[in-house]
Motif scaffolding. Structure first.
Motif, PDB file in Angstrom:
ATOM      1  N   LEU A 229      -5.525   7.545   5.898  1.00  0.00           N
ATOM      2  CA  LEU A 229      -5.977   6.190   5.609  1.00  0.00           C
ATOM      3  C   LEU A 229      -6.828   5.694   6.767  1.00  0.00           C
ATOM      4  O   LEU A 229      -6.416   5.777   7.923  1.00  0.00           O
ATOM      5  CB  LEU A 229      -4.758   5.265   5.417  1.00  0.00           C
ATOM      6  CG  LEU A 229      -5.040   3.801   5.101  1.00  0.00           C
ATOM      7  CD1 LEU A 229      -5.707   3.661   3.731  1.00  0.00           C
ATOM      8  CD2 LEU A 229      -3.743   2.995   5.146  1.00  0.00           C
ATOM      9  N   THR A 230      -8.019   5.187   6.469  1.00  0.00           N
ATOM     10  CA  THR A 230      -8.893   4.651   7.511  1.00  0.00           C
ATOM     11  C   THR A 230      -8.849   3.130   7.497  1.00  0.00           C
ATOM     12  O   THR A 230      -8.440   2.503   6.514  1.00  0.00           O
ATOM     13  CB  THR A 230     -10.343   5.106   7.303  1.00  0.00           C
ATOM     14  OG1 THR A 230     -10.865   4.493   6.110  1.00  0.00           O
ATOM     15  CG2 THR A 230     -10.431   6.627   7.181  1.00  0.00           C
TER      16      THR A 230
ATOM     17  N   ALA B 296      -3.903  -5.746  12.712  1.00  0.00           N
ATOM     18  CA  ALA B 296      -2.753  -5.080  12.102  1.00  0.00           C
ATOM     19  C   ALA B 296      -2.557  -3.704  12.726  1.00  0.00           C
ATOM     20  O   ALA B 296      -3.497  -2.908  12.804  1.00  0.00           O
ATOM     21  CB  ALA B 296      -2.933  -4.944  10.591  1.00  0.00           C
ATOM     22  N   ALA B 297      -1.330  -3.442  13.182  1.00  0.00           N
ATOM     23  CA  ALA B 297      -0.946  -2.103  13.634  1.00  0.00           C
ATOM     24  C   ALA B 297      -0.185  -1.454  12.483  1.00  0.00           C
ATOM     25  O   ALA B 297       0.747  -2.053  11.927  1.00  0.00           O
ATOM     26  CB  ALA B 297      -0.075  -2.182  14.882  1.00  0.00           C
ATOM     27  N   ILE B 298      -0.589  -0.245  12.126  1.00  0.00           N
ATOM     28  CA  ILE B 298      -0.096   0.411  10.922  1.00  0.00           C
ATOM     29  C   ILE B 298       0.415   1.815  11.243  1.00  0.00           C
ATOM     30  O   ILE B 298      -0.206   2.555  12.001  1.00  0.00           O
ATOM     31  CB  ILE B 298      -1.232   0.537   9.875  1.00  0.00           C
ATOM     32  CG1 ILE B 298      -1.804  -0.837   9.526  1.00  0.00           C
ATOM     33  CG2 ILE B 298      -0.754   1.260   8.628  1.00  0.00           C
ATOM     34  CD1 ILE B 298      -0.844  -1.734   8.806  1.00  0.00           C
ATOM     35  N   ALA B 299       1.556   2.177  10.640  1.00  0.00           N
ATOM     36  CA  ALA B 299       2.023   3.573  10.643  1.00  0.00           C
ATOM     37  C   ALA B 299       2.043   4.028   9.190  1.00  0.00           C
ATOM     38  O   ALA B 299       2.510   3.296   8.309  1.00  0.00           O
ATOM     39  CB  ALA B 299       3.412   3.680  11.252  1.00  0.00           C
ATOM     40  N   VAL B 300       1.516   5.225   8.928  1.00  0.00           N
ATOM     41  CA  VAL B 300       1.408   5.709   7.550  1.00  0.00           C
ATOM     42  C   VAL B 300       2.352   6.886   7.329  1.00  0.00           C
ATOM     43  O   VAL B 300       2.852   7.496   8.275  1.00  0.00           O
ATOM     44  CB  VAL B 300      -0.043   6.112   7.207  1.00  0.00           C
ATOM     45  CG1 VAL B 300      -0.971   4.921   7.367  1.00  0.00           C
ATOM     46  CG2 VAL B 300      -0.515   7.272   8.092  1.00  0.00           C
ATOM     47  N   ARG B 301       2.586   7.189   6.070  1.00  0.00           N
ATOM     48  CA  ARG B 301       3.477   8.291   5.716  1.00  0.00           C
ATOM     49  C   ARG B 301       2.866   9.624   6.131  1.00  0.00           C
ATOM     50  O   ARG B 301       1.641   9.746   6.284  1.00  0.00           O
ATOM     51  CB  ARG B 301       3.765   8.280   4.214  1.00  0.00           C
ATOM     52  CG  ARG B 301       2.545   8.506   3.347  1.00  0.00           C
ATOM     53  CD  ARG B 301       2.891   8.561   1.874  1.00  0.00           C
ATOM     54  NE  ARG B 301       1.696   8.680   1.060  1.00  0.00           N
ATOM     55  CZ  ARG B 301       1.052   9.825   0.838  1.00  0.00           C
ATOM     56  NH1 ARG B 301       1.495  10.959   1.380  1.00  0.00           N
ATOM     57  NH2 ARG B 301      -0.044   9.855   0.093  1.00  0.00           N
ATOM     58  N   ASP B 302       3.718  10.621   6.319  1.00  0.00           N
ATOM     59  CA  ASP B 302       3.257  11.953   6.699  1.00  0.00           C
ATOM     60  C   ASP B 302       2.266  12.490   5.663  1.00  0.00           C
ATOM     61  O   ASP B 302       2.506  12.418   4.455  1.00  0.00           O
ATOM     62  CB  ASP B 302       4.439  12.921   6.804  1.00  0.00           C
ATOM     63  CG  ASP B 302       5.329  12.610   7.994  1.00  0.00           C
ATOM     64  OD1 ASP B 302       4.872  11.900   8.901  1.00  0.00           O
ATOM     65  OD2 ASP B 302       6.499  13.062   8.008  1.00  0.00           O
ATOM     66  N   GLY B 303       1.165  13.014   6.165  1.00  0.00           N
ATOM     67  CA  GLY B 303       0.174  13.618   5.280  1.00  0.00           C
ATOM     68  C   GLY B 303      -0.868  12.657   4.748  1.00  0.00           C
ATOM     69  O   GLY B 303      -1.868  13.084   4.149  1.00  0.00           O
TER      70      GLY B 303
ATOM     71  N   HIS C 144       0.850  -1.192   0.000  1.00  0.00           N
ATOM     72  CA  HIS C 144       0.000   0.000   0.000  1.00  0.00           C
ATOM     73  C   HIS C 144       0.892   1.250   0.000  1.00  0.00           C
ATOM     74  O   HIS C 144       1.812   1.361   0.821  1.00  0.00           O
ATOM     75  CB  HIS C 144      -0.916   0.003   1.222  1.00  0.00           C
ATOM     76  CG  HIS C 144      -2.026   0.991   1.135  1.00  0.00           C
ATOM     77  ND1 HIS C 144      -1.823   2.354   1.245  1.00  0.00           N
ATOM     78  CD2 HIS C 144      -3.364   0.828   0.913  1.00  0.00           C
ATOM     79  CE1 HIS C 144      -2.977   2.978   1.126  1.00  0.00           C
ATOM     80  NE2 HIS C 144      -3.929   2.079   0.911  1.00  0.00           N
ATOM     81  N   PRO C 145       0.644   2.177  -0.873  1.00  0.00           N
ATOM     82  CA  PRO C 145       1.541   3.338  -1.001  1.00  0.00           C
ATOM     83  C   PRO C 145       1.621   4.227   0.231  1.00  0.00           C
ATOM     84  O   PRO C 145       2.586   4.980   0.378  1.00  0.00           O
ATOM     85  CB  PRO C 145       0.954   4.101  -2.197  1.00  0.00           C
ATOM     86  CG  PRO C 145      -0.475   3.650  -2.284  1.00  0.00           C
ATOM     87  CD  PRO C 145      -0.467   2.220  -1.839  1.00  0.00           C
ATOM     88  N   ASP C 146       0.631   4.161   1.119  1.00  0.00           N
ATOM     89  CA  ASP C 146       0.632   5.036   2.289  1.00  0.00           C
ATOM     90  C   ASP C 146       1.233   4.384   3.537  1.00  0.00           C
ATOM     91  O   ASP C 146       1.451   5.051   4.548  1.00  0.00           O
ATOM     92  CB  ASP C 146      -0.802   5.478   2.619  1.00  0.00           C
ATOM     93  CG  ASP C 146      -1.358   6.446   1.589  1.00  0.00           C
ATOM     94  OD1 ASP C 146      -0.555   7.124   0.926  1.00  0.00           O
ATOM     95  OD2 ASP C 146      -2.591   6.492   1.423  1.00  0.00           O
TER      96      ASP C 146
ATOM     97  N   ILE D 227      -7.793  -3.061  12.998  1.00  0.00           N
ATOM     98  CA  ILE D 227      -6.720  -2.213  12.472  1.00  0.00           C
ATOM     99  C   ILE D 227      -6.518  -1.020  13.390  1.00  0.00           C
ATOM    100  O   ILE D 227      -7.477  -0.306  13.725  1.00  0.00           O
ATOM    101  CB  ILE D 227      -7.038  -1.738  11.039  1.00  0.00           C
ATOM    102  CG1 ILE D 227      -7.107  -2.947  10.088  1.00  0.00           C
ATOM    103  CG2 ILE D 227      -5.983  -0.742  10.552  1.00  0.00           C
ATOM    104  CD1 ILE D 227      -7.532  -2.604   8.683  1.00  0.00           C
ATOM    105  N   ALA D 228      -5.288  -0.814  13.818  1.00  0.00           N
ATOM    106  CA  ALA D 228      -4.923   0.357  14.627  1.00  0.00           C
ATOM    107  C   ALA D 228      -3.891   1.163  13.852  1.00  0.00           C
ATOM    108  O   ALA D 228      -2.830   0.640  13.495  1.00  0.00           O
ATOM    109  CB  ALA D 228      -4.357  -0.082  15.975  1.00  0.00           C
ATOM    110  N   ILE D 229      -4.233   2.411  13.568  1.00  0.00           N
ATOM    111  CA  ILE D 229      -3.298   3.292  12.866  1.00  0.00           C
ATOM    112  C   ILE D 229      -2.620   4.171  13.912  1.00  0.00           C
ATOM    113  O   ILE D 229      -3.280   4.915  14.643  1.00  0.00           O
ATOM    114  CB  ILE D 229      -4.027   4.129  11.806  1.00  0.00           C
ATOM    115  CG1 ILE D 229      -4.632   3.197  10.752  1.00  0.00           C
ATOM    116  CG2 ILE D 229      -3.071   5.122  11.144  1.00  0.00           C
ATOM    117  CD1 ILE D 229      -5.451   3.875   9.691  1.00  0.00           C
ATOM    118  N   VAL D 230      -1.292   4.044  14.012  1.00  0.00           N
ATOM    119  CA  VAL D 230      -0.521   4.712  15.055  1.00  0.00           C
ATOM    120  C   VAL D 230       0.562   5.569  14.423  1.00  0.00           C
ATOM    121  O   VAL D 230       0.852   5.472  13.232  1.00  0.00           O
ATOM    122  CB  VAL D 230       0.110   3.674  16.017  1.00  0.00           C
ATOM    123  CG1 VAL D 230      -0.974   2.863  16.721  1.00  0.00           C
ATOM    124  CG2 VAL D 230       1.050   2.735  15.250  1.00  0.00           C
TER     125      VAL D 230
END
Length: 500
Positions: free
Chosen positions: A450-451, A440-447, A418-420, A472-475
């Motif tokens: 993503l939900t 899944a615990a996820i960290a995304v790129r700045d800016g 995934h690109p983000d 899914i937890a976005i951290v």
């Protein structure tokens, strides 16, 4: 069998002016300088009453002085017990007491852990300062104490995910074999220059990188604390021929090096990756951006960090960690210890000269993992017809959802496409209906915005339904260990509460 410190005597005589170490400030240490300080420290240890076989606790970051202390301990015939610089006084006391150390060496900027530990253990404490002027006053350096291949050189304590940490005893023979295997696999020579931001108290940075470089008579640039900007600066300053790191470092470098191209990294031959599985997307992107191959490998503390590798000149298969290193044997076995055919998933066993002597004062624990010279790794994997190994996860991390086996590494590999997504970790969370749910615990790129629902819809197009993370937890950032490896044990079920 020679003491591992003997390499410094050889290189100091043959190529005294060659650079052995460079620090992040640009200070260079030649092999003559490194030899002289190691020899003097060994003499100081002997004069202080440290005897062959004594254990010395060493707590220091990735600086040239670590190498002086490490090889000085070996040259004196003693055993280095290296510990994480972030260890608390309580943790250091446990390690020091369990190993029965005779002395503590601690970087003077780490306070107050090492000094407090020495006081509690009632042993001397020697602070390590830049250049080590107070510790290298020994009068009779002599040569390194003669050692046998089975003599313990270092004790490295495992992370202790279950029970109290255990000390893996690595011998001079283990260290020598590891260096020889990696030198052969990656064609490392005295003409090479390596760059590393790995901690030297860990088996990867210590045995696979530092000791391999020193045995080869090559040069090593050290970055005590990884930052992508700091790594890029040393890439340009020292122009290494290869570098070593873990997947999170390569991912961070890719984001930091936007706008730079392969022509900016002339001479960089390859990057050695270990510590965790490398997503194929990161491998391809890194090669395109930096113009060098990423050669993945696999090993454990108990195998001196060595086991398999993508060997220079051999086709690489993304999703695998290469084939057995020369002298090692990799087998995949079922719960009854029977060897499985290619393609079938089972527990990975490693045998060869890099397998540890055993756990310090833990005969029962040693017997549990060592059988007929084979180490039971606790990792699950499968081999293909060419001998390349695919890791699917830790045996204890396998997620069983509704009777279906879900291998976290397989799901993570897809998520990294995934690109983000910058970081991803898949774990199992207890569930009343399915037994376990995929989380899944996820960290995304700045800016990026993503939900969880968006990611689930994206993943359903690429994974079987039972493999799709339903929690899914976005951290901001995932927890990591000293090498930069994501720590799954720190990702608890509470992180996913209310996220179904």
């Amino acid at each position: 069998m020679n003491n591992t410190a003997e390499a410094l005597w050889r290189h100091a005589q043959a190529t005294p002016g060659s650079v052995a170490l460079r620090d992040d400030a640009g200070v260079s240490w030649t092999y003559r300088t490194l030899h002289d300080r190691v020899a003097a420290l060994a003499a100081s240890l002997r004069e202080a009453g440290v005897r062959p076989g004594d254990r010395v606790l060493l707590v220091a970051p990735a600086v040239p002085e670590f190498a002086v202390a490490y090889y000085g301990i070996h040259a004196a015939g003693a055993i280095a017990v290296t510990a994480n610089t972030m260890s608390t006084s309580h943790e250091l006391h446990y390690i020091g007491q369990d190993a029965g150390v005779a002395l503590v060496l601690g970087w003077n900027r780490i306070a107050p852990g090492p000094a407090e530990t020495a006081t509690r253990l009632d042993v001397p404490y020697w602070p390590i300062a830049t250049g080590m002027p107070d510790l290298i006053a020994g009068s009779d350096p002599g040569r390194p104490h003669p050692t046998g291949a089975d003599d313990t050189a270092v004790i490295l304590y495992t992370s202790g995910t279950t029970g109290r940490p255990k000390g893996a005893q690595l011998t001079h023979g283990n260290l020598d074999s590891c260096a020889a295997m990696i030198r052969q696999a990656h064609e490392v020579t005295a003409a090479d220059r390596c760059l590393s931001a790995l901690p030297l108290f860990h088996v990867y940075g210590q045995a696979c990188v530092m000791n391999t470089v020193i045995q080869a008579g090559a040069g090593l640039s050290l970055l005590p604390r990884f930052t992508p900007e700091g790594m890029l600066a040393l890439l340009h300053r020292d122009e290494p021929t290869f570098m070593a790191g873990v997947p999170t470092m390569w991912n961070a470098l890719l984001h930091a090096a936007a706008g730079q191209r392969p022509a900016d990294f002339t001479g960089l031959r390859h990057a050695a990756s270990g510590g965790a599985s490398l997503p194929g997307e990161v491998m391809y992107a890194f090669q395109e951006h930096f113009g060098c191959a990423v050669l993945e490998g696999y090993g454990l503390t108990e195998t001196t960090g060595a086991g398999t590798a993508h060997i220079t000149g051999r086709p690489r298969r993304p999703g695998t960690v290469g084939a057995a290193l020369p002298g090692c044997e990799i087998t995949v076995r079922d719960d009854n210890d029977a060897e499985l055919p290619n393609g079938e998933v089972g527990e990975i066993h490693i045998s060869g000269p890099v397998v540890m002597k055993g756990y310090w004062n833990r005969p029962d624990a040693t017997a549990e993992v060592l059988r007929d010279g084979r180490l039971r790794t606790g990792d699950l994997g499968a081999k293909d017809a060419d001998g390349d190994l695919r890791i699917v996860g830790r045996k204890k991390e396998l997620v069983i959802r509704g009777g279906y086996n879900v291998y976290p590494t397989e799901v993570e590999e897809v998520l990294y496409r995934h690109p983000d997504i910058v970081e991803a970790a898949v774990v199992g969370v207890p569930d009343d209906h399915y037994g376990e749910e995929v989380a899944a615990a996820i960290a995304v790129r700045d800016g990026a915005e993503l939900t969880g629902d968006e990611l689930r819809r994206w993943a359903k197009q690429r994974l079987s339904a039972y493999k799709v993370p339903h929690l899914i937890a976005i951290v901001d950032e995932l927890p990591k260990g000293p090498t930069g490896k994501i720590l799954k044990r720190a990702i608890t079920p509470g992180l996913f509460e209310g996220r179904r």
